[in-house]
Design an enzyme around this catalytic site. Structure first.
Site, PDB file in Angstrom:
ATOM      1  N   HIS A  76       0.818  -1.205   0.000  1.00 59.85           N
ATOM      2  CA  HIS A  76       0.000   0.000   0.000  1.00 59.85           C
ATOM      3  C   HIS A  76       0.856   1.262   0.000  1.00 59.85           C
ATOM      4  CE1 HIS A  76       0.613  -0.466   4.434  1.00 59.85           C
ATOM      5  NE2 HIS A  76       0.702   0.850   4.379  1.00 59.85           N
ATOM      6  N   GLU A  80      -3.696   3.671   1.915  1.00 60.04           N
ATOM      7  CA  GLU A  80      -4.010   3.792   3.340  1.00 60.04           C
ATOM      8  C   GLU A  80      -4.210   5.262   3.658  1.00 60.04           C
ATOM      9  OE1 GLU A  80      -1.574   3.839   7.514  1.00 60.04           O
ATOM     10  OE2 GLU A  80      -0.946   2.350   6.031  1.00 60.04           O
ATOM     11  N   HIS A 123       1.908  11.644  -5.753  1.00 54.68           N
ATOM     12  CA  HIS A 123       0.686  11.340  -6.486  1.00 54.68           C
ATOM     13  C   HIS A 123       0.422   9.839  -6.514  1.00 54.68           C
ATOM     14  CE1 HIS A 123       3.217  10.660 -10.172  1.00 54.68           C
ATOM     15  NE2 HIS A 123       2.267   9.806 -10.463  1.00 54.68           N
ATOM     16  N   GLU A 159      -3.175  10.709 -10.731  1.00 60.96           N
ATOM     17  CA  GLU A 159      -2.945  10.579 -12.168  1.00 60.96           C
ATOM     18  C   GLU A 159      -3.883   9.512 -12.712  1.00 60.96           C
ATOM     19  OE1 GLU A 159       0.813   9.934 -15.202  1.00 60.96           O
ATOM     20  OE2 GLU A 159       0.909   9.046 -13.208  1.00 60.96           O
TER      21      GLU A 159
END
Length: 140
Positions: free
Chosen positions: A5, A55, A74, A117
């Site tokens: 994550h 998370e 990002h 993005e």
């Protein structure tokens, strides 16, 4: 090694969840409240088996917005139709900071100013208005 994550800190958990769940369509996979540490962790994914997660870390006592270096750079998601995705997101009141002028890539921002993005799956789509002529707005 397996990618698990990416963590980002959020100032307003409800706004962040609205953005990631209602607008982007991510699914909550688990939520952990930690009263002793005064924080909440919410994990989100695309819902695919073994998909990496985002998370969201919500520190209950955080008053000031996080600085950009403190929250993140990002996140990137592949989409089936960049134009359809951007039109839907825009119709929900989100600014397309970097429109998909090239039929391939766009950027939006979360309530905590995390850049997201969006990338066209496969080859870029044919150029299409109004996206081709739409200028970038703000930071992304």
């Amino acid at each position: 090694m397996k990618y698990l994550h990416t963590m980002i800190r959020v100032k307003d958990l409800d706004k962040a969840l609205h953005f990631f769940v209602e607008i982007l369509g991510l699914k909550i996979t688990r939520r952990n409240e930690h009263p002793e540490g005064k924080f909440t962790l919410v994990f989100l994914s695309t819902g695919e088996v073994d998909a990496p997660e985002v998370e969201l870390t919500y520190n209950w006592d955080q008053v000031d917005p996080y600085t950009t270096g403190r929250n993140f750079g990002h996140l990137a998601y592949e989409v089936d139709d960049i134009y359809e995705t951007c039109a839907k997101i825009q119709s929900m009141g989100i600014t397309i900071n970097r429109p998909p002028r090239d039929g391939r890539m766009a950027f939006i921002r979360s309530p905590d100013l995390i850049s997201i993005e969006l990338l066209q799956k496969g080859k870029p789509l044919p150029l299409l208005e109004p996206w081709v002529s739409m200028p970038s707005v703000g930071e992304w």
